[in-house]
Write a protein that holds these residues in place. Structure first.
Motif, PDB file in Angstrom:
ATOM      1  N   THR A   1       0.805  -1.067  -0.073  1.00  0.00           N
ATOM      2  CA  THR A   1       0.034   0.001   0.057  1.00  0.00           C
ATOM      3  C   THR A   1       0.768   1.164   0.209  1.00  0.00           C
ATOM      4  O   THR A   1       2.152   1.103   0.296  1.00  0.00           O
ATOM      5  CB  THR A   1      -0.870  -0.100   1.116  1.00  0.00           C
ATOM      6  N   ASP A   2       0.033   2.601  -0.262  1.00  0.00           N
ATOM      7  CA  ASP A   2       0.852   3.734  -0.276  1.00  0.00           C
ATOM      8  C   ASP A   2       1.810   4.101   1.118  1.00  0.00           C
ATOM      9  O   ASP A   2       2.314   5.171   0.933  1.00  0.00           O
ATOM     10  CB  ASP A   2       0.134   4.674  -0.864  1.00  0.00           C
ATOM     11  N   ASP A   3       1.685   3.399   1.995  1.00  0.00           N
ATOM     12  CA  ASP A   3       2.392   3.841   3.126  1.00  0.00           C
ATOM     13  C   ASP A   3       3.622   3.036   3.455  1.00  0.00           C
ATOM     14  O   ASP A   3       4.383   3.288   4.256  1.00  0.00           O
ATOM     15  CB  ASP A   3       1.645   3.568   4.588  1.00  0.00           C
ATOM     16  N   VAL A   4       3.866   2.146   2.583  1.00  0.00           N
ATOM     17  CA  VAL A   4       4.969   1.233   2.464  1.00  0.00           C
ATOM     18  C   VAL A   4       6.375   1.880   1.998  1.00  0.00           C
ATOM     19  O   VAL A   4       6.135   2.433   0.823  1.00  0.00           O
ATOM     20  CB  VAL A   4       4.703  -0.243   1.835  1.00  0.00           C
ATOM     21  N   ALA A   5       7.444   1.912   2.596  1.00  0.00           N
ATOM     22  CA  ALA A   5       8.711   2.301   2.174  1.00  0.00           C
ATOM     23  C   ALA A   5       9.590   1.224   1.286  1.00  0.00           C
ATOM     24  O   ALA A   5       9.792   1.545   0.464  1.00  0.00           O
ATOM     25  CB  ALA A   5       9.484   2.763   3.173  1.00  0.00           C
TER      26      ALA A   5
ATOM     27  N   LYS B   1       8.224 -10.020 -11.147  1.00  0.00           N
ATOM     28  CA  LYS B   1       7.753  -8.785 -11.743  1.00  0.00           C
ATOM     29  C   LYS B   1       6.334  -8.110 -11.530  1.00  0.00           C
ATOM     30  O   LYS B   1       6.691  -6.993 -11.428  1.00  0.00           O
ATOM     31  CB  LYS B   1       7.398  -9.169 -13.208  1.00  0.00           C
ATOM     32  N   ALA B   2       5.614  -8.870 -11.123  1.00  0.00           N
ATOM     33  CA  ALA B   2       4.263  -8.488 -10.702  1.00  0.00           C
ATOM     34  C   ALA B   2       4.575  -7.413  -9.228  1.00  0.00           C
ATOM     35  O   ALA B   2       3.977  -6.445  -8.987  1.00  0.00           O
ATOM     36  CB  ALA B   2       3.276  -9.469 -10.233  1.00  0.00           C
TER      37      ALA B   2
ATOM     38  N   LYS C   1       3.742  -3.543  -8.643  1.00  0.00           N
ATOM     39  CA  LYS C   1       2.869  -3.231  -7.838  1.00  0.00           C
ATOM     40  C   LYS C   1       3.651  -2.074  -6.877  1.00  0.00           C
ATOM     41  O   LYS C   1       2.793  -0.972  -6.530  1.00  0.00           O
ATOM     42  CB  LYS C   1       2.087  -4.208  -6.998  1.00  0.00           C
ATOM     43  N   ALA C   2       4.615  -2.399  -6.270  1.00  0.00           N
ATOM     44  CA  ALA C   2       5.325  -1.671  -5.517  1.00  0.00           C
ATOM     45  C   ALA C   2       5.770  -0.290  -5.874  1.00  0.00           C
ATOM     46  O   ALA C   2       5.404   0.754  -5.393  1.00  0.00           O
ATOM     47  CB  ALA C   2       6.740  -2.141  -4.820  1.00  0.00           C
ATOM     48  N   HIS C   3       6.448  -0.426  -7.369  1.00  0.00           N
ATOM     49  CA  HIS C   3       6.645   1.138  -7.979  1.00  0.00           C
ATOM     50  C   HIS C   3       5.336   1.841  -8.214  1.00  0.00           C
ATOM     51  O   HIS C   3       5.434   3.041  -8.251  1.00  0.00           O
ATOM     52  CB  HIS C   3       7.357   0.776  -9.031  1.00  0.00           C
TER      53      HIS C   3
END
Length: 398
Positions: free
Chosen positions: A146-150, A168-169, A173-175
């Protein structure tokens, strides 16, 4: 095509032994003793301290790093070798956090190798700035990005079950949410094709004593994407990564624009001699061939055990696309059964609570090894030989 008969002949495996534990410690290449003696007699003994220049010792972290880089799809100048895998995990995760300083969550999974989690826990404690380590089941990683993950830090292949993440997936998602990803390739490098460049990996780390056969305690490696090399903070700032190491400045300045900034301290040149000999084995080896053969052998092993060994059940996925290069089986008396196998020269290992683990490494493992392992396991189960007292005494290392 890779000549697996030729590669098998390059290893010194004791007569009569079926070695299915290269996923934990690779066997010794036959060239290793000569490589070590050459280092002792023709480098250290004769050159003494001159060897840092005359034998290229100072740049070996880079030259060997590039050789490993070829096995993981890395560009030249993006991989260096030194230190231990635990140190490289700490270094990579710390460097990743510096790229997203406004975030405080490090995401991993419960299938990660414990030392990776321990190093992150230590990093969190050291920072004392609100950082947290969040772990989820391996199957839940994608939803947890999620967008709080560094930083997302994962071992690509689960050390217990062999389950393989979709690299790859996960990166995509992380990027997409602005997170950085650190991959531990301990059970990937040398086991199957890895493409750190093509999948846009940020950081990757790994060891050399498993599928790369560099010997116990062989040095680790770290890869950094070219787009990050000039901006990433080394976190562990040793003199070997200094912009001018022999200026002996008292203030640290990281080497600009080079992977050298991820070097830390003086490496073990003796261990590099063994690593270099081990990497020679890979000349002429196609990792696509290695993977294809491993899938054939793993499928044979799983099918034979399923048909002939009651009470033994597969751990991890049956789908080869979702599996690394080792096979684990659940068995109530797994530890004792593995000791009985080892007693009969079929070498695997045990992982708590009940897993018997077998590495399928085609460079030196063939169909006859698989069939011998299954025949031996079947007989041990039939005769209940694993119930002998001597097989139920726990050793320090399992």
């Amino acid at each position: 095509m890779t000549d697996f008969a030729a590669t098998r002949a390059m290893f010194d495996i004791p007569e009569g032994m079926t070695y299915l534990n290269g996923n934990s410690l690779g066997p010794m290449p036959k060239a290793s003793p000569e490589a070590m003696m050459s280092f002792l007699n023709e480098e250290w003994r004769s050159e003494l301290i001159k060897g840092w220049n005359t034998k290229g010792w100072f740049m070996q972290p880079n030259t060997l790093g590039d050789r490993i880089g070829k096995l993981i799809g890395a560009e030249a100048g993006t991989t260096v070798v030194s230190d231990t895998l635990s140190i490289k995990v700490f270094q990579a995760v710390g460097a990743g956090l510096s790229l997203v300083p406004e975030r405080k969550v490090i995401l991993s999974d419960t299938g990660n190798f414990p030392t990776d989690l321990y190093m992150v826990q230590g990093l969190v404690k050291l920072k004392q700035d609100g950082y947290t380590l969040r772990t989820v089941e391996p199957e839940s990683v994608m939803d947890a990005i999620t967008d709080d993950v560094a930083v997302v830090t994962l071992t690509e292949v689960d050390y217990r079950t062999g389950r393989k993440h979709d690299m790859k997936a996960i990166i995509e998602k992380a990027h997409s949410v602005g997170a950085v990803v650190v991959w531990d390739l301990a059970h990937s490098a040398g086991a199957f094709p890895v493409d750190v460049s093509g999948t846009d990996v940020d950081f990757a780390v790994g060891c050399t004593y498993k599928f790369l056969n560099a010997g116990p305690g062989g040095p680790a490696f770290i890869y950094v994407a070219p787009r990050l090399i000039d901006v990433v903070e080394p976190v562990l700032s040793g003199w070997y990564g200094h912009e001018a190491p022999f200026a002996f400045d008292t203030d640290y300045r990281p080497m600009p624009g080079k992977i050298d900034r991820m070097r830390i301290g003086t490496p073990s040149i003796a261990s590099f001699a063994l690593l270099s000999a081990a990497l020679d084995v890979w000349e002429g080896v196609d990792l696509a061939d290695v993977r294809a053969r491993a899938e054939e052998l793993m499928t044979l092993f799983i099918n034979e055990v399923s048909a002939r060994c009651p009470g033994v059940t597969l751990a991890g996925p049956a789908n080869m696309d979702e599996r690394g290069s080792h096979v684990s089986f659940h068995f109530e008396h797994g530890y004792a059964c593995m000791q009985a196998l080892i007693d009969r020269k079929v070498i695997g290992d045990f992982r708590a609570p009940d897993m018997m683990r077998f590495g399928i490494t085609p460079l030196f493992v063939g169909k006859s090894d698989i069939m011998k392992a299954v025949d031996t396991l079947e007989d041990i189960l039939r005769t209940e030989a694993y119930k002998e007292d001597r097989f139920n005494v726990r050793s320090a290392v399992t």
